[in-house]
Structure formats: C-alpha cells, structure tokens
Design a protein around this motif. Structure first.
Motif, PDB file in Angstrom:
ATOM      1  N   UNK A   1      46.036  51.269  48.311  1.00  0.00           N
ATOM      2  CA  UNK A   1      46.188  50.265  49.363  1.00  0.00           C
ATOM      3  C   UNK A   1      46.924  49.005  48.917  1.00  0.00           C
ATOM      4  N   UNK A   2      47.158  48.850  47.616  1.00  0.00           N
ATOM      5  CA  UNK A   2      47.855  47.668  47.105  1.00  0.00           C
ATOM      6  C   UNK A   2      49.356  47.887  46.990  1.00  0.00           C
ATOM      7  N   UNK A   3      49.758  49.118  46.638  1.00  0.00           N
ATOM      8  CA  UNK A   3      51.182  49.411  46.480  1.00  0.00           C
ATOM      9  C   UNK A   3      51.733  50.275  47.617  1.00  0.00           C
ATOM     10  N   UNK A   4      50.834  50.809  48.453  1.00  0.00           N
ATOM     11  CA  UNK A   4      51.185  51.684  49.586  1.00  0.00           C
ATOM     12  C   UNK A   4      51.706  53.046  49.144  1.00  0.00           C
ATOM     13  N   UNK A   5      51.451  53.410  47.907  1.00  0.00           N
ATOM     14  CA  UNK A   5      51.921  54.697  47.388  1.00  0.00           C
ATOM     15  C   UNK A   5      50.900  55.790  47.672  1.00  0.00           C
TER      16      UNK A   5
END
Length: 141
Positions: A16-20
């Motif tokens: 959820x922080x890098x959207x990967x």
C-alpha cells in the motif's frame, strides 16, 4: 491450504506504500511480506510445478519488479541493470491453459505492469486507460 500434487498456488500481494503488486509461489516469502505491511490479494492462479519458467526481475533503480517467460526479454533487462530474482512460477501450455494477462499503466513514471488471470479485472483496467500487452503466459485451468 491443501494443494494438489503438480500444482503450485501463485499469490499476489500488494504494497500500500509503493502501490506495487508482487507475485510469489513461496509461502515463506508471502508470510514475510505480510508481516511487514503488504496485503494479500489472494491466490491469483494455480501454476504447474513443471513447464516454462516465469522469471521475476527486479529493477534496483526504481525498486520495482516485473515478470517474463521470454529469455530474450530477461536478458535485455539484465543488460539494462535489472537482476533476476529467480523463477516465481511456471507456465502451462498456452493452448490448454488459463491466460495470464499483462497490462501496463501509462499514467505513472515507473515500469508499472500488472498481471491478472481475471477477465473482469483486465477489462476494468483497460477501460481506465491501461494498455493490454497481451497474454504473458498461462496458468492451470
């Protein structure tokens, strides 16, 4: 979770922080990522234990991963500075398998691809402007 012989589940996780989104067939890797804040999308598909290797590549410059079954693409990416994380899965024969679609998000600055077995997810992303790059490999039906 009971898995039939010859079949490996492929998990899709989300940061959820890098959207990967990251693919793994490893239980230990899945559990380790969950313990540091990734979320589990679930079993994305089931892969054969034998077949064409699906390579996971890592770009140390932007901290992203991508996947390919193509030796040529893998070698080109390695020459450009990517590293091979290893074989994350295997591909079934395309004519007998379930298609895994590769989509590209043209709205971000990074090498953002998503891999999905879901036709609904594929269609939703295409309607939002993602580029369908085709069938990347095949899962077990």
């Amino acid at each position: 979770r009971i898995v039939k012989p010859g079949i490996m589940p492929v998990y899709r996780l989300y940061n959820p922080y890098t959207y990967e989104h990251l693919l793994t067939s490893g239980e230990q890797e899945k559990d380790a990522l969950l313990s540091i804040g990734w979320t589990l999308d679930g079993v994305a598909w089931n892969a054969p234990e034998e077949g064409i290797p699906v390579y996971r590549l890592y770009n140390p410059y932007d901290d992203w991963h991508t996947y390919t079954t193509s030796e040529e693409e893998k070698n080109t990416m390695v020459a450009a500075g990517w590293t091979v994380d290893g074989v994350v899965s295997r591909s079934a024969e395309k004519e007998n398998g379930r298609p895994i679609y590769r989509l590209f998000n043209p709205y971000v600055q990074t090498n953002f691809h998503l891999f999905t077995a879901g036709g609904d997810e594929r269609d939703l992303l295409v309607s939002a402007g993602w580029v369908l790059e085709g069938v990347a490999w095949s899962a077990i039906k």
